[in-house]
Design a protein around this motif. Structure first.
Motif, PDB file in Angstrom:
ATOM      1  N   ASP A  22      53.130  37.322  37.927  1.00 18.90           N
ATOM      2  CA  ASP A  22      52.584  36.193  38.577  1.00 18.90           C
ATOM      3  C   ASP A  22      51.589  36.688  39.909  1.00 18.90           C
ATOM      4  O   ASP A  22      50.453  36.219  39.788  1.00 18.90           O
ATOM      5  N   ILE A  23      51.909  37.701  40.498  1.00 17.18           N
ATOM      6  CA  ILE A  23      51.066  38.505  41.544  1.00 17.18           C
ATOM      7  C   ILE A  23      50.086  39.057  40.588  1.00 17.18           C
ATOM      8  O   ILE A  23      48.844  39.119  41.233  1.00 17.18           O
ATOM      9  N   VAL A  24      50.237  40.026  39.590  1.00 21.75           N
ATOM     10  CA  VAL A  24      49.363  40.483  39.022  1.00 21.75           C
ATOM     11  C   VAL A  24      48.043  39.351  38.359  1.00 21.75           C
ATOM     12  O   VAL A  24      46.864  39.755  38.436  1.00 21.75           O
ATOM     13  N   ASN A  25      48.661  38.419  38.036  1.00 23.25           N
ATOM     14  CA  ASN A  25      47.628  37.546  37.415  1.00 23.25           C
ATOM     15  C   ASN A  25      46.828  36.756  38.519  1.00 23.25           C
ATOM     16  O   ASN A  25      45.567  36.473  38.310  1.00 23.25           O
ATOM     17  N   LEU A  26      47.440  36.845  39.755  1.00 21.67           N
ATOM     18  CA  LEU A  26      46.774  36.239  41.007  1.00 21.67           C
ATOM     19  C   LEU A  26      45.598  37.064  41.333  1.00 21.67           C
ATOM     20  O   LEU A  26      44.596  36.802  41.516  1.00 21.67           O
ATOM     21  N   TRP A  27      46.153  38.377  41.201  1.00 15.30           N
ATOM     22  CA  TRP A  27      44.906  39.326  41.584  1.00 15.30           C
ATOM     23  C   TRP A  27      44.060  39.491  40.833  1.00 15.30           C
ATOM     24  O   TRP A  27      42.826  39.606  41.044  1.00 15.30           O
ATOM     25  N   ASP A  28      44.174  39.193  39.285  1.00 13.97           N
ATOM     26  CA  ASP A  28      43.229  39.112  38.371  1.00 13.97           C
ATOM     27  C   ASP A  28      42.006  37.984  38.640  1.00 13.97           C
ATOM     28  O   ASP A  28      41.060  38.122  38.653  1.00 13.97           O
ATOM     29  N   ARG A  29      42.618  36.883  38.914  1.00 20.25           N
ATOM     30  CA  ARG A  29      41.935  35.650  39.374  1.00 20.25           C
ATOM     31  C   ARG A  29      41.086  35.694  40.505  1.00 20.25           C
ATOM     32  O   ARG A  29      39.904  35.474  40.585  1.00 20.25           O
ATOM     33  N   THR A  30      41.559  36.535  41.700  1.00 15.32           N
ATOM     34  CA  THR A  30      41.156  36.354  42.992  1.00 15.32           C
ATOM     35  C   THR A  30      39.861  37.573  42.592  1.00 15.32           C
ATOM     36  O   THR A  30      38.780  37.528  43.041  1.00 15.32           O
ATOM     37  N   ALA A  81      41.756  46.046  41.678  1.00 18.69           N
ATOM     38  CA  ALA A  81      41.881  46.905  40.320  1.00 18.69           C
ATOM     39  C   ALA A  81      42.973  47.998  40.269  1.00 18.69           C
ATOM     40  O   ALA A  81      43.628  48.235  39.076  1.00 18.69           O
ATOM     41  N   HIS A  82      42.968  48.646  41.043  1.00 18.30           N
ATOM     42  CA  HIS A  82      43.903  49.707  41.297  1.00 18.30           C
ATOM     43  C   HIS A  82      45.445  49.048  41.187  1.00 18.30           C
ATOM     44  O   HIS A  82      46.340  49.656  40.586  1.00 18.30           O
ATOM     45  N   LEU A  83      45.596  48.018  42.110  1.00 18.27           N
ATOM     46  CA  LEU A  83      46.990  47.481  42.054  1.00 18.27           C
ATOM     47  C   LEU A  83      47.419  46.790  40.735  1.00 18.27           C
ATOM     48  O   LEU A  83      48.476  46.555  40.135  1.00 18.27           O
ATOM     49  N   ASN A 121      43.945  46.003  30.276  1.00 14.29           N
ATOM     50  CA  ASN A 121      42.542  46.632  29.547  1.00 14.29           C
ATOM     51  C   ASN A 121      41.546  45.926  30.222  1.00 14.29           C
ATOM     52  O   ASN A 121      40.330  46.988  30.123  1.00 14.29           O
ATOM     53  N   LYS A 122      41.355  45.054  31.080  1.00 15.48           N
ATOM     54  CA  LYS A 122      40.193  44.784  31.666  1.00 15.48           C
ATOM     55  C   LYS A 122      39.847  45.701  32.930  1.00 15.48           C
ATOM     56  O   LYS A 122      38.615  45.876  33.104  1.00 15.48           O
ATOM     57  N   TYR A 123      40.732  46.537  33.289  1.00 16.57           N
ATOM     58  CA  TYR A 123      40.420  47.175  34.679  1.00 16.57           C
ATOM     59  C   TYR A 123      40.735  48.731  34.221  1.00 16.57           C
ATOM     60  O   TYR A 123      40.693  49.589  35.209  1.00 16.57           O
ATOM     61  N   SER A 124      41.057  49.003  33.102  1.00 14.10           N
ATOM     62  CA  SER A 124      41.554  50.476  32.762  1.00 14.10           C
ATOM     63  C   SER A 124      40.529  50.915  31.720  1.00 14.10           C
ATOM     64  O   SER A 124      40.334  50.309  30.687  1.00 14.10           O
TER      65      SER A 124
END
Length: 351
Positions: A68-76, A91-93, A115-118
């Protein structure tokens, strides 16, 4: 091992000699190891029984909150709250945490996010990781290290989903094998097998022509077989001494050669029981994270297992608070500001 009244040379008017004292000490050591093995096996079985209902659901819940936190970071990241320096940290996190959750916890839903950030596709990286692991396992140096491992093993809940499933399958197969071995009288040490074969040669009833003697030997063989199935060296030695008409009160009269023979068997049994104990302690360590050298009692092992459950509950409670806290962009920015990406020079982002 049960019903193994200890073999002990009693003190008489003259003090015991060195070999007699060793005989007593070795017998007592075997009794203690038998009791400890039974206790540790009970602790191991108890953890396996409790894991599916008490530990595994907590592990899944905790890793779900991480996702959930990864998805939150993605939205942010996609919002307009942060400058590029903050986005680089996000992106690193995202990639670090998503890779771990995908590889080690089976959360494949995070693959598109990763894959969006790598620059490298997650499936390529996973294949490379599998190849490295296979190469490491086949390396003779790794095999040697695994035999002489001194560091505590990784806790079960920290393993990947694939490894957890593999270990569970191995444990089911192992428990089945243990039942088969017990039924086939095969779970024995070399020292037990050696004494057992000597007794069988003497007491096997099949070649006995006298009916009463055949009956006596059949009953004796039942006792011998029971001790063999229980890996009960002391019980077998008692029967062997009975064959030689050496009764407990006469143990002090064993000659030097007899004592040397029995002490050799007892030392061998201790060595083999110590190996069984270490193997069991390492299996316990793999589940609860307790250093295997410290897994010495039921109380200690179960206390560590219970502590793991309580710690995981506390971590779940904390990560839920963190998630709620980071829903506020300014609070997430406050966390990111001092965060340093490994290998990159420190920067103080301007507000």
């Amino acid at each position: 091992m049960t019903d193994t009244a200890i073999l002990h040379i009693p003190e008489s008017e003259k003090p015991l000699n060195k070999k007699q004292k060793e005989f007593n000490l070795l017998s007592e050591t075997i009794e203690a190891l038998d009791r400890q093995l039974a206790e540790l096996q009970h602790a191991y079985d108890e953890m396996l029984r409790r894991m599916p209902a008490e530990l595994d659901p907590l592990v899944r819940e905790y890793q779900g909150h991480r996702a959930d936190i990864v998805n939150l970071w993605d939205r942010t990241y996609e919002a307009e709250h942060f400058r590029k320096i903050y986005q680089d940290k996000l992106a690193h996190l995202i990639t670090e945490n998503a890779f771990d959750l995908i590889k080690n916890h089976g959360l494949a839903d995070l693959k598109p996010v990763f894959n969006k950030y790598s620059p490298v596709n997650i499936d390529v990286l996973l294949e490379e990781a599998r190849n490295r692991e296979m190469t490491r396992i086949k390396d003779p140096a790794f095999l040697l290290e695994s035999v002489n491992e001194t560091e505590p093993e990784v806790a079960f809940h920290e393993l990947s989903v694939a490894d957890q499933q593999r270990i569970k399958a191995e444990r089911r197969e192992q428990r089945l094998d243990e039942r088969i071995r017990e039924a086939q009288q095969a779970k024995t040490t070399k020292s037990v097998r050696s004494v057992y074969m000597e007794l069988v040669k003497t007491f096997h009833p099949d070649l006995e022509t006298d009916e009463s003697e055949r009956t006596r030997k059949t009953e004796t063989m039942q006792r011998i077989t029971k001790a063999y199935q229980e890996n009960n060296l002391l019980g077998l030695l008692k029967m062997q001494m009975e064959l030689l008409n050496i009764h407990r009160a006469e143990l002090e009269n064993l000659n030097k050669n007899q004592l040397s023979y029995y002490n050799k068997l007892l030392r061998q049994q201790i060595e083999e029981l110590d190996q069984q104990k270490t193997a069991l302690q390492q299996r316990i360590s793999a589940i609860c994270g307790l250093p295997y050298q410290h897994a010495n009692s039921l109380v200690t092992v179960i206390a560590r297992f219970n502590a793991n459950i309580n710690e995981l509950k506390a971590e779940i409670k904390n990560i839920k608070k963190v998630y709620k806290h980071w829903l506020v962009p300014s609070q997430l920015k406050a966390y990111l500001k001092p965060f340093q990406i490994p290998g990159q020079p420190a920067e103080d982002p301007e507000e």
